[in-house]
Motif scaffolding. Structure first.
Motif, PDB file in Angstrom:
ATOM      1  N   VAL A 182       0.841  -1.149   0.016  1.00  0.00           N
ATOM      2  CA  VAL A 182      -0.019   0.090  -0.005  1.00  0.00           C
ATOM      3  C   VAL A 182       0.682   1.207   0.023  1.00  0.00           C
ATOM      4  O   VAL A 182       1.866   1.470   0.833  1.00  0.00           O
ATOM      5  N   LEU A 183       0.694   2.276  -0.969  1.00  0.00           N
ATOM      6  CA  LEU A 183       0.913   3.682  -0.763  1.00  0.00           C
ATOM      7  C   LEU A 183      -0.222   4.533  -0.180  1.00  0.00           C
ATOM      8  O   LEU A 183      -1.243   4.218  -1.025  1.00  0.00           O
ATOM      9  N   VAL A 184      -0.104   5.194   0.592  1.00  0.00           N
ATOM     10  CA  VAL A 184      -1.199   6.125   1.122  1.00  0.00           C
ATOM     11  C   VAL A 184      -0.764   7.491   1.218  1.00  0.00           C
ATOM     12  O   VAL A 184       0.283   7.635   1.533  1.00  0.00           O
ATOM     13  N   GLU A 185      -2.051   8.077   1.016  1.00  0.00           N
ATOM     14  CA  GLU A 185      -1.675   9.712   1.015  1.00  0.00           C
ATOM     15  C   GLU A 185      -1.679  10.171   2.452  1.00  0.00           C
ATOM     16  O   GLU A 185      -1.951   9.430   3.379  1.00  0.00           O
ATOM     17  N   LYS A 186      -0.929  11.266   2.755  1.00  0.00           N
ATOM     18  CA  LYS A 186      -0.846  11.892   3.996  1.00  0.00           C
ATOM     19  C   LYS A 186      -2.342  12.591   4.212  1.00  0.00           C
ATOM     20  O   LYS A 186      -3.018  12.844   3.327  1.00  0.00           O
ATOM     21  N   PRO A 187      -2.580  12.555   5.649  1.00  0.00           N
ATOM     22  CA  PRO A 187      -2.027  11.945   6.663  1.00  0.00           C
ATOM     23  C   PRO A 187      -2.799  10.474   6.757  1.00  0.00           C
ATOM     24  O   PRO A 187      -3.645  10.073   6.319  1.00  0.00           O
ATOM     25  N   LEU A 188      -1.620   9.876   7.152  1.00  0.00           N
ATOM     26  CA  LEU A 188      -1.724   8.040   7.123  1.00  0.00           C
ATOM     27  C   LEU A 188      -3.324   7.923   7.847  1.00  0.00           C
ATOM     28  O   LEU A 188      -4.175   7.149   7.325  1.00  0.00           O
ATOM     29  N   THR A 189      -3.407   8.129   8.872  1.00  0.00           N
ATOM     30  CA  THR A 189      -5.074   7.984   9.378  1.00  0.00           C
ATOM     31  C   THR A 189      -5.280   9.269  10.386  1.00  0.00           C
ATOM     32  O   THR A 189      -4.323  10.163  10.529  1.00  0.00           O
ATOM     33  N   PRO A 190      -6.464   9.545  10.573  1.00  0.00           N
ATOM     34  CA  PRO A 190      -6.729  10.744  11.762  1.00  0.00           C
ATOM     35  C   PRO A 190      -6.253  10.462  13.067  1.00  0.00           C
ATOM     36  O   PRO A 190      -6.505  11.266  13.924  1.00  0.00           O
ATOM     37  N   THR A 191      -5.972   9.185  13.377  1.00  0.00           N
ATOM     38  CA  THR A 191      -5.380   8.988  14.648  1.00  0.00           C
ATOM     39  C   THR A 191      -3.986   8.312  14.619  1.00  0.00           C
ATOM     40  O   THR A 191      -3.851   7.488  13.705  1.00  0.00           O
ATOM     41  N   LEU A 192      -3.334   8.473  15.714  1.00  0.00           N
ATOM     42  CA  LEU A 192      -2.101   7.849  15.955  1.00  0.00           C
ATOM     43  C   LEU A 192      -2.246   6.373  16.148  1.00  0.00           C
ATOM     44  O   LEU A 192      -1.534   5.270  15.644  1.00  0.00           O
ATOM     45  N   ALA A 193      -3.265   6.140  16.949  1.00  0.00           N
ATOM     46  CA  ALA A 193      -3.583   4.758  17.352  1.00  0.00           C
ATOM     47  C   ALA A 193      -3.990   3.902  16.005  1.00  0.00           C
ATOM     48  O   ALA A 193      -3.476   2.618  15.982  1.00  0.00           O
ATOM     49  N   GLU A 194      -4.799   4.528  15.069  1.00  0.00           N
ATOM     50  CA  GLU A 194      -5.204   3.591  13.939  1.00  0.00           C
ATOM     51  C   GLU A 194      -3.836   3.514  13.140  1.00  0.00           C
ATOM     52  O   GLU A 194      -3.811   2.457  12.386  1.00  0.00           O
ATOM     53  N   GLY A 195      -3.023   4.588  12.783  1.00  0.00           N
ATOM     54  CA  GLY A 195      -1.978   4.389  12.284  1.00  0.00           C
ATOM     55  C   GLY A 195      -1.053   3.392  12.501  1.00  0.00           C
ATOM     56  O   GLY A 195      -0.280   2.695  11.771  1.00  0.00           O
ATOM     57  N   ALA A 196      -1.041   3.177  14.067  1.00  0.00           N
ATOM     58  CA  ALA A 196       0.004   2.226  14.444  1.00  0.00           C
ATOM     59  C   ALA A 196      -0.377   0.806  14.269  1.00  0.00           C
ATOM     60  O   ALA A 196       0.256  -0.211  14.087  1.00  0.00           O
ATOM     61  N   LYS A 197      -1.805   0.636  14.226  1.00  0.00           N
ATOM     62  CA  LYS A 197      -2.647  -0.629  14.013  1.00  0.00           C
ATOM     63  C   LYS A 197      -2.340  -0.880  12.496  1.00  0.00           C
ATOM     64  O   LYS A 197      -1.686  -2.130  12.284  1.00  0.00           O
ATOM     65  N   LEU A 198      -2.260  -0.145  11.600  1.00  0.00           N
ATOM     66  CA  LEU A 198      -1.897  -0.370   9.955  1.00  0.00           C
ATOM     67  C   LEU A 198      -0.456  -0.602  10.130  1.00  0.00           C
ATOM     68  O   LEU A 198       0.217  -1.635   9.300  1.00  0.00           O
ATOM     69  N   VAL A 199       0.539  -0.063  10.810  1.00  0.00           N
ATOM     70  CA  VAL A 199       2.046  -0.284  10.421  1.00  0.00           C
ATOM     71  C   VAL A 199       2.209  -1.716  11.115  1.00  0.00           C
ATOM     72  O   VAL A 199       3.076  -2.399  10.646  1.00  0.00           O
ATOM     73  N   ALA A 200       1.628  -2.074  12.293  1.00  0.00           N
ATOM     74  CA  ALA A 200       1.720  -3.237  12.909  1.00  0.00           C
ATOM     75  C   ALA A 200       1.292  -4.454  11.848  1.00  0.00           C
ATOM     76  O   ALA A 200       2.030  -5.376  11.519  1.00  0.00           O
ATOM     77  N   LEU A 201       0.100  -4.074  11.230  1.00  0.00           N
ATOM     78  CA  LEU A 201      -0.200  -5.052  10.421  1.00  0.00           C
ATOM     79  C   LEU A 201       0.650  -5.436   9.254  1.00  0.00           C
ATOM     80  O   LEU A 201       0.760  -6.706   8.525  1.00  0.00           O
ATOM     81  N   ALA A 202       0.997  -4.182   8.570  1.00  0.00           N
ATOM     82  CA  ALA A 202       1.786  -4.226   7.259  1.00  0.00           C
ATOM     83  C   ALA A 202       2.982  -5.194   7.838  1.00  0.00           C
ATOM     84  O   ALA A 202       3.590  -6.064   6.857  1.00  0.00           O
TER      85      ALA A 202
END
Ligand SMILES: NC(=O)c1ccc[n+]([C@@H]2O[C@H](COP(=O)([O-])OP(=O)(O)OC[C@H]3O[C@@H](n4cnc5c(N)ncnc54)[C@H](O)[C@@H]3O)[C@@H](O)[C@H]2O)c1
Length: 345
Positions: free
Chosen positions: A92-112
């Motif tokens: 996945v290439l995603v536009e900025k901002p990754l997500t509207p919250t840090l907690a959601e972003g961290a879940k995606l990074v962990a999943l990747a």
């Protein structure tokens, strides 16, 4: 080598730029352009193309010819779309901002990481020749110690529906800082002020101050309400000062050997100091004309091919989110300084 099958999701303002650059990247093969409004996707592609328009994201994710997706939809949709793509085994290439919250972003990074897939942020400016040069100037020591950063990104911008001006524009400045600051120099605290003078229901202008571990201060001003477009970043160093004026293509970057030196006076005036002003040359580096998104697409393809983290990986997206959340907290508490314990680069 077989090109990597790609789908672009979102055919609004930014998506067509991803489409154009993906089509110009030989390592990628654009298979789909997906938008809830299929007619819009069709209009972006035009008549003479083999790329298919669709409104069905499920259909894109089911297609084994698609190994990667580029998400250019509004920020509030990123979490679900990126999660579904990673779950389907896509890069996945995603536009900025990754997500509207840090907690959601961290879940995606962990999943990747768990899935062994590339998660890359489109921090577009990090792929411009001017930012590359600024990074070199700082990292080679030519600028000396960074003493201050002052960045202004203001114009009559689109008042976004799902994000405020901070989350819309400051990711540019914050991702640039993340990329150019010397290794080991990190933000340690943030304070921000914002206002909504037109009653849009969210901040339309914001001032953000970052204290860096080196003792320097970086300041960012973002604003959707300015009738004139100003995009200037000044980076003051102990040896040189960089002035980047992005709306002046004839002199986008200038490096000044001009500044103030403070040297200790003689023995008997131990506590006095001499201030001297340097007025040396101004150098205007020649920069190649290259579209940043070509670099973004090339890096995405190379990271997939080589099984490595891209230059602007998910973690760089998280560092930006951490600063945005701290700034948001500061805005809510009248500009209180928020310490960023444990922030690392
Ligand atoms: N990197 C940059 O310099 C840059 C510049 C502008 C915008 N952006 C980013 O790009 C993203 C999109 O911004 P924009 O200005 O193009 O928005 P936009 O509103 O113009 O376009 C978004 C498109 O996504 C479509 N869409 C929404 N939900 C969808 C879904 N679930 N499935 C398929 N399509 C869907 C909409 O129909 C719309 O056509 C944002 O994250 C924004 O921050 C980045």
């Amino acid at each position: 080598m077989t090109p990597i099958g790609l789908a672009v999701i979102g055919a609004g303002y930014w998506g067509p730029n991803l489409v154009r650059n993906a089509m110009a990247t030989p390592e990628l093969r654009l298979e789909w352009l997906c938008d809830l409004d299929e007619a819009r996707a069709r209009a972006v592609l035009g008549r003479y193309t083999t790329v298919r328009p669709t409104a069905s994201y499920e259909r894109v994710l089911e297609d084994p010819a698609v190994a990667a997706v580029a998400v250019a939809t509004p920020a509030r949709t990123h979490f679900e779309l990126v999660r579904a793509a990673l779950d389907a085994g896509k890069h996945v290439l995603v536009e900025k901002p990754l997500t509207p919250t840090l907690a959601e972003g961290a879940k995606l990074v962990a999943l990747a990481e768990e899935r062994g897939r590339v998660l890359m942020l489109d921090h577009t400016f990090c792929y411009t020749p001017v930012v590359e040069r600024i990074r070199e100037l700082i990292r080679s020591g030519e600028v000396g110690d960074v003493q201050f950063v002052d960045s202004v990104r203001i114009n009559l911008g689109l008042v976004q529906q799902d994000v405020d001006v901070l989350w819309d524009l400051a990711p540019h400045d914050l991702s640039i800082l993340d990329y150019v600051l010397p290794p080991g120099v990190v933000p340690v605290a943030v304070a921000a002020h914002a206002s909504d003078p037109i009653g849009a229901g969210r901040p339309c202008l914001a001032y953000l101050t970052l204290w860096l571990s080196s003792g320097a201060i970086a300041h960012v001003h973002v604003n959707w309400l300015s009738p004139t477009k100003i995009r200037t970043t000044v980076i003051g160093g102990s040896r040189r000062t960089i002035v980047w004026d992005d709306v002046n293509p004839a002199q986008r970057l200038a490096v000044y050997d001009r500044g103030v030196d403070l040297s200790a006076a003689g023995e008997d005036e131990r506590h006095a100091a001499l201030i001297s002003y340097r007025t040396g040359d101004v150098v205007v580096p020649a920069l190649p004309e290259r579209e940043a998104l070509r670099g973004v697409m090339g890096e995405f393809a190379a990271a997939i091919r080589e099984g490595r983290a891209p230059r602007t990986d998910g973690r760089s997206g998280l560092r930006v989110l951490a600063l945005l959340e701290a700034a948001q907290e500061s805005i809510r508490s009248d500009g209180r300084r928020i310490d960023l314990g444990g922030y690392t680069r």
